[in-house]
Motif scaffolding. Structure first.
Motif, mmCIF file in Angstrom:
data_model
loop_
_atom_site.group_PDB
_atom_site.id
_atom_site.type_symbol
_atom_site.label_atom_id
_atom_site.label_comp_id
_atom_site.label_asym_id
_atom_site.label_seq_id
_atom_site.Cartn_x
_atom_site.Cartn_y
_atom_site.Cartn_z
ATOM 1 N N PHE A 108 -79.668 -90.848 -15.304
ATOM 2 C CA PHE A 108 -79.825 -89.734 -16.236
ATOM 3 C C PHE A 108 -78.832 -88.618 -15.909
ATOM 4 O O PHE A 108 -78.476 -88.412 -14.747
ATOM 5 N N TRP A 109 -78.416 -87.883 -16.928
ATOM 6 C CA TRP A 109 -77.521 -86.754 -16.702
ATOM 7 C C TRP A 109 -77.893 -85.601 -17.629
ATOM 8 O O TRP A 109 -78.500 -85.800 -18.677
ATOM 9 N N GLN A 110 -77.541 -84.393 -17.211
ATOM 10 C CA GLN A 110 -77.691 -83.191 -18.015
ATOM 11 C C GLN A 110 -76.422 -82.371 -17.892
ATOM 12 O O GLN A 110 -75.673 -82.513 -16.915
ATOM 13 N N ALA A 111 -76.177 -81.516 -18.882
ATOM 14 C CA ALA A 111 -74.970 -80.692 -18.875
ATOM 15 C C ALA A 111 -75.324 -79.211 -18.900
ATOM 16 O O ALA A 111 -76.271 -78.797 -19.570
ATOM 17 N N ILE A 112 -74.546 -78.441 -18.155
ATOM 18 C CA ILE A 112 -74.635 -76.978 -18.186
ATOM 19 C C ILE A 112 -73.228 -76.464 -18.485
ATOM 20 O O ILE A 112 -72.308 -76.665 -17.686
ATOM 21 N N PRO A 113 -73.016 -75.815 -19.621
ATOM 22 C CA PRO A 113 -71.657 -75.403 -19.999
ATOM 23 C C PRO A 113 -71.132 -74.275 -19.122
ATOM 24 O O PRO A 113 -71.887 -73.580 -18.429
ATOM 25 N N GLY A 114 -69.825 -74.113 -19.181
ATOM 26 C CA GLY A 114 -69.166 -73.025 -18.449
ATOM 27 C C GLY A 114 -68.113 -72.374 -19.309
ATOM 28 O O GLY A 114 -67.684 -72.931 -20.332
ATOM 29 N N LEU A 115 -67.676 -71.187 -18.928
ATOM 30 C CA LEU A 115 -66.650 -70.464 -19.667
ATOM 31 C C LEU A 115 -65.323 -71.191 -19.536
ATOM 32 O O LEU A 115 -64.814 -71.390 -18.432
ATOM 33 N N SER A 116 -64.758 -71.583 -20.675
ATOM 34 C CA SER A 116 -63.487 -72.305 -20.665
ATOM 35 C C SER A 116 -62.309 -71.338 -20.700
ATOM 36 O O SER A 116 -62.405 -70.225 -21.225
ATOM 37 N N ALA A 117 -61.173 -71.778 -20.149
ATOM 38 C CA ALA A 117 -60.023 -70.895 -19.976
ATOM 39 C C ALA A 117 -59.489 -70.347 -21.289
ATOM 40 O O ALA A 117 -59.013 -69.214 -21.350
ATOM 41 N N ALA A 118 -59.546 -71.134 -22.369
ATOM 42 C CA ALA A 118 -59.018 -70.659 -23.652
ATOM 43 C C ALA A 118 -59.773 -69.425 -24.124
ATOM 44 O O ALA A 118 -59.209 -68.565 -24.805
ATOM 45 N N LEU A 119 -61.048 -69.325 -23.777
ATOM 46 C CA LEU A 119 -61.843 -68.169 -24.172
ATOM 47 C C LEU A 119 -61.717 -67.029 -23.168
ATOM 48 O O LEU A 119 -61.972 -65.873 -23.514
ATOM 49 N N ALA A 120 -61.325 -67.333 -21.951
ATOM 50 C CA ALA A 120 -61.128 -66.288 -20.950
ATOM 51 C C ALA A 120 -59.855 -65.501 -21.201
ATOM 52 O O ALA A 120 -59.630 -64.458 -20.576
#
Length: 486
Positions: A108-120
């Motif tokens: 099983f897996w789950q995802a937690i998003p992060g701030l991507s460089a294009a938006l930084a």
């Protein structure tokens, strides 16, 4: 068992999501890449095991297939597994490939998003959309698995309105720019690049499509960079980045002060690193416990002694004597335990505490010190000079502590050399010398007080910048003066 695919964001750990912080705190295994901030691993427990799998172009720590296999193996075992990736796992982070491999292995897996460089990019004034200029944002990568350039693909993207944001495109951008022009874009189309987006050391290049291609060819724009093409790059957005912008600073203090200091400096534009090279080890306080009821004064030389005082007293009503604190920080630690300091030193130094005791202690007083095994003797001698009966209790010592991902710190400092190292004590200066050796040429030493400054002179043979007062705002002013950032 579940594997968590977690985005570390880009730059300061302050941008990490709460969900990511929580899962890191209970991780048993963390598989991490080279673009994360290394301080993030300090959020993990002492028992956590770390697995570096960082990849550079043509220099892979571990192939993607190897990473997939490692995640599968860990996920089939016991414990919580975190795959920590710079930016967002599913935005050109190959998170989908890892998720598929886990599914195929019945993990099983789950995802937690992060701030991507294009938006930084907005942190340095390059927001990808703007009313009237960009109705869309197209995100693409300059690399494929075969690293082959598809001219037709880029020509088609040239017809897309709005802003084009390119990941991993620096090395191939001269060819990409040519294909974009073949698709109809003018060589004078506005373009920009942000290197190390989200970090204090972020650099911004602005110009035209053809100019960016030439800058990439000459090596003036380097990875990791986000390349932008579109009218928004001409917007005169200039956010304040702080007086310490771009400075690379290592903070050698015990935890959690090292972390707190690093994050504080980042609010002024620096890239800061938490280096808690020493940790507290408790010693026998039975002598202190027996002497406590007889003491007229109990002297605390650090906030670290306050929990030990509470433990040793067992019942706070046993504390008959008055409390002397080395400064406001120690007084505040006492207040949190329901105790009030009767006397507080100012300035918050060994010299200040010695002066305080010379004023409040009288002949015949029994003065009990609760302190670091290697603490300064200035205050002890001051109490004795007043005719006091002095008892010392070395309640704790500072011993070497492991710092996760030490190799990653060295890699960051190789790419962007340290400008300054803050030493919170003489012992920490010794710990740095033993762990990292002498300071690099041009790196400034900042000392948390005069005693620490003397140790820095002896250990490194250079003149340190000594903070006027032991407070974080004084640290900022010291750094501004050292680097002429007035």
């Amino acid at each position: 068992m579940t594997v968590h695919l977690v985005g570390a964001g880009c730059g300061t750990p302050a941008l990490l999501t709460l969900a990511a912080k929580e899962i890191l705190s209970r991780a048993d295994h963390v598989v991490y890449d080279r673009l994360i901030h290394p301080d993030l691993l300090q959020l993990c427990s002492a028992s956590c095991r770390f697995h570096p799998v960082g990849k550079r172009r043509d220099d892979h720590f571990l192939s993607q297939e190897g990473i997939n296999g490692l995640l599968l193996s860990l996920g089939q075992g016991e414990g919580t597994v975190v795959r920590l990736k710079g930016g967002d796992p599913f935005l050109f982070g190959r998170g989908g490939e890892e998720a598929l491999a886990l599914q195929e292995g019945a993990v099983f897996w789950q995802a937690i998003p992060g701030l991507s460089a294009a938006l930084a990019g907005g942190m340095v004034g390059l927001g990808p959309t703007q009313r009237g200029l960009a109705r869309s944002l197209t995100v693409a990568t300059g690399q494929t698995e075969e690293e082959a350039l598809d001219g037709a693909f880029w020509s088609a993207l040239a017809a897309s309105p709005g802003t084009l944001a390119l990941y991993m495109a620096v090395s191939l951008f001269p060819d990409i720019a040519r294909s974009l022009q073949e698709g109809g874009l003018s060589p004078q189309t506005a373009a920009a690049a942000v290197t190390w987006a989200g970090w204090g050391r972020a650099k911004v290049w602005r110009g035209t499509l053809s100019g960016l291609a030439e800058a990439a060819r000459r090596g003036e724009v380097r990875s990791p960079s986000i390349l932008y093409v579109g009218a928004v790059t001409e917007l005169p957005l200039r956010p304040s980045r702080g007086p310490l912008q771009g400075l690379q600073i290592a903070c050698c203090r015990p935890a959690p002060q090292s972390w707190e200091t690093a994050r504080f400096l980042e609010t002024f534009g620096a890239d800061a690193y938490s280096l808690p090279l020493l940790r507290q080890e408790g010693l026998d306080v039975s002598v202190f416990r027996r002497s406590l009821p007889r003491a007229d004064w109990i002297v605390l030389t650090s906030p670290r002694g306050v929990p030990l005082l509470k433990d040793a007293a067992e019942d706070l009503r046993r504390i008959r004597g008055r409390l002397a604190a080395i400064g406001k920080g120690t007084a505040e630690a006492l207040r949190r335990q329901g105790l009030v300091a009767d006397a507080v030193a100012a300035p918050e130094t060994s010299q200040g505490l010695a002066r305080l005791l010379s004023e409040v202690v009288v002949e015949g007083d029994r003065v009990l010190f609760l302190r670091n095994e290697r603490g300064s003797d200035l205050a002890v001698e001051a109490a004795r000079s007043q005719g006091a009966v002095v008892e010392e209790c070395a309640a704790y010592r500072m011993v070497p502590a492991a710092v996760p991902a030490e190799e990653l710190y060295r890699e960051h400092w190789s790419d962007s050399p340290l400008d300054a190292v803050l030493f919170g004590s003489a012992a920490l200066a010794e710990a740095w010398r033993d762990r990292f050796g002498p300071l690099a040429e041009g790196c400034r030493a900042v000392a948390w007080g005069r005693n620490c400054g003397e140790a820095v002179r002896d250990l490194f043979g250079l003149e340190p910048c000594v903070m006027e007062t032991p407070h974080l705002h004084s640290l900022v002013e010291t750094l501004r003066g050292a680097f002429d950032r007035g």
